[in-house]
Scaffold this motif. Sequence first.
Motif: not given
Lengths: 309, 527, 270
Positions: B132-135, B156-176
């Motif tokens: 959460l801090t990182e985001c 809220r949007q930052r929290a959503l991004i944090a949940s996508a990053l949580a398990a450490g994926p190198a690839l991030l896909i963001a749809d709009e």
Amino acid sequence: MIALILRRVLAGVAVMWVAATLTFAALRGVRGDPVAAVLGPGALVTPEVRAQIVSEYGFDQPLVVQYLRWLSRLVSGDLGWSYQLGQPVTEVLRGQLGPTAELAIAATITAVLAAVVLALLTAGRGRTTRSLASMAELSAVSVPTFWLGLVALTFFSFRWQLFPATGAGSLSALILPAVVLAVPVAGVLTQVLREGLETALAQPFALSVRMRGIGPVALIGRHALRHACISLATMTGWVLGSLFGGAVLTETVFARPGLGRVLLSAITSRDLPVVTAVVLLVAAAFTVINLLVDLAYLAIDPRLRRRTA
Amino acid sequence: MTELLDARGLTVSFDDRAVAQDIDLQLAAGECLALVGESGSGKSVTARALVGLAGPRATVTAERLQVSGEDVSRYGERQWRRIRGSRIGFVLQDALTALDPLRTVGAEVDEPLRLHTRLGRTARDAEVERLLTECGIPDPERRKNQYAHELSGGLRQRALIASALAAGPALLIADEPTTALDVTVQQQILDLLAKLKRDGHGLVLISHDLAVVAEIADRIAVLDRGRIVEQGPALDVLSRPRHEMTRELLAAIPGNRNAKPRQVHRQGPAVLSVRGVSHRYRERSGQYRQALARVGFELARGETLGVVGESGSGKSTLAKVILGLLRPDSGDVLLDAEPWSSIGERDRRRRRREVQFVPQNPLGALDPRYRVGSVLSESLAAIGVPRSDRLQRIAALLAEVGLPPELAVRRPSELSGGQRQRVCIARALATDPRILVCDEPVSALDVRTQATVLDLLADLRDHRGLALVFISHDLAVVREISDRVIVMKDGHIVESGPVDDVFDHPEHPYAKELVAATPRIPAVETR
Amino acid sequence: MSGRTRRSWSPATLAAVATLVTIVLAAVWPELLTHRAPDPTDLGATLQPPNGEHLFGTDRLGRDVYSRVVHGARLSLLIGLGATALGLSLGTLLGVFAGAGGRWADGVTMRLIDVLFAVPELLVALLAIAVFGSGTANVVIAIGLASAPSYARLIRSQVLTVRESEFVQAARTVGRHPLHLIVRHVMPNTLGPVLALAAVSAGGAVVAGSALSYLGLGPPPPAPDWGSMLADGQSFLQTAWWLVLFPGLAIAAVVISASVVGRSLRTRST
């Protein structure tokens, strides 16, 4: 949060007050001699009895006084005297609450279990499964409870002799009426739960949860099922109504003791003190259960807490 | 550089109809690739196919589909589940609905950790706070116990991004990922995504808005009807577009196109005067919210006033007051120096034809039971046009907004978004108004349709000498069509003046912030 | 974008409509479906199982069950439709009053409706019968009263939604009179969902009516009525299953058909 609970409780008290007022209006709304209305048709009106009734209900007083007296007696738990049965109404109802509650609870458990299993089995399936399921639910809701009871008696009790046809007290005597009473409730609950599950699974959050790598069981168990339960909240009133209405009929069909039977015979003999007492008792039960369900939903859905806080 | 994603000849079809075809995408760590296209171009379904979630009825084929060097083209559901969240994180549009509303954001960020790591409870808890801090979420100990609806749009949007990053994926896909956000918040989220890119994440950004992706994309792929029509380094695509579609998309961006030069400006005295208008609403909680506070301006024939502000700034309340649908608590609205907001409903009804509106959502503004002809006929009848003349007037109105006469027999559900908005404009014109109030009239439309509707509105204003009140959250759109502009915040006008002055030299801090946050295409600025 | 062709009726809906038409026919013109009268007794042919002569068998007085089921349609439908009409009128009055009236009207009406909702419909109906007494007309009144709150609630929410919609505002903006808005926009857009509910609850009213007459509170004997036929048949469950099977099937057919029609009206109106 506490203010919120307090407000719900107050709303419940208001419901009870209106119900009491309505029954009072019904009692006094009967045409003709109010003493005869309390006694019921065909009863012998001796001058002593008449005097007793007049003083008990305050028929010689202004309407406002009668109303206030009626309310204060109810608050103190005095439900009146049944002149037809010659005993206090509380005495008439004692022992009847148990069998009805037993029947309703057994039916609710059966219906909820059936609904959860069926909804999980049919949610998100192909067209054929779902239209079959929806037809079955429609039939379950539509078929008259008392007819279903009669058909069940014909086959399970008389033809195959699996269950006793009448009576109460034993588990085997409870199974048939409880299942019959559960059928329409299960029909509605299955439909609402399935639609709730499908709606939840179609929402964006379900997609983002799946994009975290979640499996189907956890997706439903940890996320979708709670959403589906919320959609059940709107059905509480209907379910309770269906259970009570069904209980009156089921108790008649299976000749079980209970509130429904008492109410019915009181209506037939126009024993108004008993009728009003049952109405108030059921309204009270409704209010309490509705309140508990409301509070349960506050616990499940955090959004409700803010909206009304 | 490691290839995080390598897709070749990716094709997605539903019932033998290809919605995405021969898609080639490569992405390295620390790089951002943008997929840009209009609605229906196949960009979202392509993104979903990259995590194996194109849908149960979709058929996905590819010559090659690799994630972090691993061939995933033949993956089954179980194998996909293993890499979703751990190798690929996915961010959807609106965090209010994309996070489970019944669970705290902490539980949502925790879930990928439970699924993909063996961390214990306390370790996960610490990790959630770190994420959460990182985001960029301050006070994570408190925030993690809150629900999505309790957070602001940006958090809220930052929290959503944090949940996508949580398990450490190198690839991030963001749809709009920023479409549902106000412009200043959008800028913050874009900054966060840019930071993640610098930290070594590979980013696939899906958007309809070239101006938004221009800020952080290294490469851009333009999609049209399921195919990539152009792909290359961002600067090349933006400054030297080769494909017609790219050129059209670029040309349609407001402020970026050769809008017709204005001929007619302010003519004569004010037709609309708003004087010190205030209005407050009572909220459910019993508290009052000031929607308008001493708002005032004047508008003359042929002139356009732009009204900009973010959601909740009071723009729509202002529209209702001008339309005479809401009586303000205090202040006056005058038409031709005659009272309008203060008179009785019966008197106002007689003059209502003079003030008309163009809605944001044309589908909701048209009775689903009425055909286009009946919609217009209702307005014509209201000003007393005899039945015998109506058919002819309907055809003329449709022609004026650029619609063929055959459309008169259609129902709203049978029209495209652009056509519906033209019908709404025709309805507004039917009563021969002098003032047109447009409340976000183009924000629901694709960028190319948006451009044509803006041109239509400008034409009508010039030919009919209409006074236009143009409300929008999009500064670029407002700048293109307006003569003067007011900037609103919390019901107050914080800045007003000629449009170029306000946007080139904003003075109020909020106006400065808004202008700075508006995405621009760098290539255009250097022009 | 939805296509230009209207959705066609599904086979289930067609079957439901056909069932309802048959039952309405039986109610209006029973002689068309049976030449036998429902009342004459034949003590020489009591409790006969279904056969060529008596399609649904005979009851304890030797009356033809088929003929009684056909003739019973009239009373059952009369109760169902009468109660629906009453409930709908009352509900419309309350709902429009709450939805189109001011904040106060809305608040008071809705609180009242909330209270009525807190009491089961059958209980309201039974209380009404306790006050008014039993009999056909009173059953209609009882069920009608009990069903009014659900109509009121639906109509209110529909009126509020449509009234706040942008298309109504647009019509207001061109200077249309409020009456025009209500007649041309609010009412037509409210009608669909209300009709759908009415169809479903007309079926429910038929069941409620037959339930009350099963309990002995409905039309007095010997009138042919599905509910009282079931009550009669209960004493012969062990021997004469046909006495309860056929009237029950008739009730179920009405309710299921009404629900199917109601559902398809609902999907069409949205």
